[in-house]
Design a protein around this motif. Structure first.
Motif, mmCIF file in Angstrom:
data_model
loop_
_atom_site.group_PDB
_atom_site.id
_atom_site.type_symbol
_atom_site.label_atom_id
_atom_site.label_comp_id
_atom_site.label_asym_id
_atom_site.label_seq_id
_atom_site.Cartn_x
_atom_site.Cartn_y
_atom_site.Cartn_z
ATOM 1 N N PRO A 17 0.836 -1.194 0.000
ATOM 2 C CA PRO A 17 0.000 0.000 0.000
ATOM 3 C C PRO A 17 0.878 1.253 0.000
ATOM 4 O O PRO A 17 2.031 1.221 0.430
ATOM 5 N N ILE A 18 0.327 2.337 -0.469
ATOM 6 C CA ILE A 18 1.036 3.617 -0.469
ATOM 7 C C ILE A 18 0.794 4.261 0.895
ATOM 8 O O ILE A 18 -0.347 4.496 1.295
ATOM 9 N N THR A 102 -4.289 12.251 -8.089
ATOM 10 C CA THR A 102 -3.369 11.286 -7.478
ATOM 11 C C THR A 102 -3.819 10.895 -6.072
ATOM 12 O O THR A 102 -3.780 9.720 -5.708
ATOM 13 N N GLY A 103 -4.280 11.858 -5.279
ATOM 14 C CA GLY A 103 -4.733 11.543 -3.924
ATOM 15 C C GLY A 103 -5.874 10.543 -3.917
ATOM 16 O O GLY A 103 -5.872 9.577 -3.153
ATOM 17 N N ALA A 104 -6.863 10.756 -4.780
ATOM 18 C CA ALA A 104 -7.992 9.828 -4.864
ATOM 19 C C ALA A 104 -7.526 8.458 -5.354
ATOM 20 O O ALA A 104 -7.990 7.427 -4.865
ATOM 21 N N ALA A 105 -6.598 8.440 -6.302
ATOM 22 C CA ALA A 105 -6.092 7.167 -6.820
ATOM 23 C C ALA A 105 -5.337 6.390 -5.742
ATOM 24 O O ALA A 105 -5.481 5.169 -5.627
ATOM 25 N N PHE A 109 -6.616 2.843 -4.534
ATOM 26 C CA PHE A 109 -5.685 1.728 -4.722
ATOM 27 C C PHE A 109 -5.496 0.963 -3.412
ATOM 28 O O PHE A 109 -5.561 -0.272 -3.388
ATOM 29 N N ASN A 110 -5.272 1.685 -2.328
ATOM 30 C CA ASN A 110 -5.045 1.018 -1.041
ATOM 31 C C ASN A 110 -6.252 0.169 -0.629
ATOM 32 O O ASN A 110 -6.094 -0.949 -0.131
ATOM 33 N N ILE A 111 -7.447 0.682 -0.848
ATOM 34 C CA ILE A 111 -8.653 -0.086 -0.506
ATOM 35 C C ILE A 111 -8.760 -1.334 -1.380
ATOM 36 O O ILE A 111 -8.965 -2.442 -0.881
ATOM 37 N N MET A 112 -8.613 -1.154 -2.696
ATOM 38 C CA MET A 112 -8.750 -2.299 -3.615
ATOM 39 C C MET A 112 -7.653 -3.331 -3.378
ATOM 40 O O MET A 112 -7.891 -4.539 -3.456
#
Length: 127
Positions: A17-18, A102-105, A109-112
């Motif tokens: 995760p980021i 980028t923030g939303a991505a 991404f972390n959730i998915m």
């Protein structure tokens, strides 16, 4: 005998995760990377996409060699539309792509990723 500084292409061989983004880079797996990144099942790669040109860079071709169904495209502070050629190529490959900031991505991404979904992310660094 020491060889001096060895410069290698940026690559983290795993999924992570980021942890943070901003200041022109990202933190993940207790490391940091300055610049944009591609997060794929085969690892996290440094990439040359910028806010001015978010859809460029040869490394973007790695997306089509991975087994993902979703690509989150973080285009910087602002949302940018995918170029028609890239959108069509992704569609032909069976990859659903959503451009977003980028923030939303990063958050999506972390959730998915935590849900174990077949996701990748192309994340443009922001200041």
């Amino acid at each position: 005998m020491p060889k001096g500084i060895e410069i290698r292409e940026a690559h983290f061989p795993g999924r992570a995760p980021i942890e943070a983004y901003g200041n022109g880079g990202f933190r993940f797996a207790a490391m940091s990377h300055r610049g944009s990144i591609l997060c794929l099942p085969s690892g996290i790669y440094g990439w040359t996409g910028t806010e001015g040109e978010p859809f460029t860079g040869e490394r973007l071709d790695l997306v089509f060699k991975e087994e993902i169904k979703f690509l989150l495209f973080g285009t910087g502070r602002d949302i940018r539309r995918l170029p028609p050629g890239l959108a069509e190529r992704l569609k032909r490959a069976g990859i659903s792509c959503d451009p977003m900031s980028t923030g939303a991505a990063v958050r999506t991404f972390n959730i998915m990723l935590s849900e174990g979904r077949p996701v990748g992310a192309a994340l443009v660094a922001v200041d």
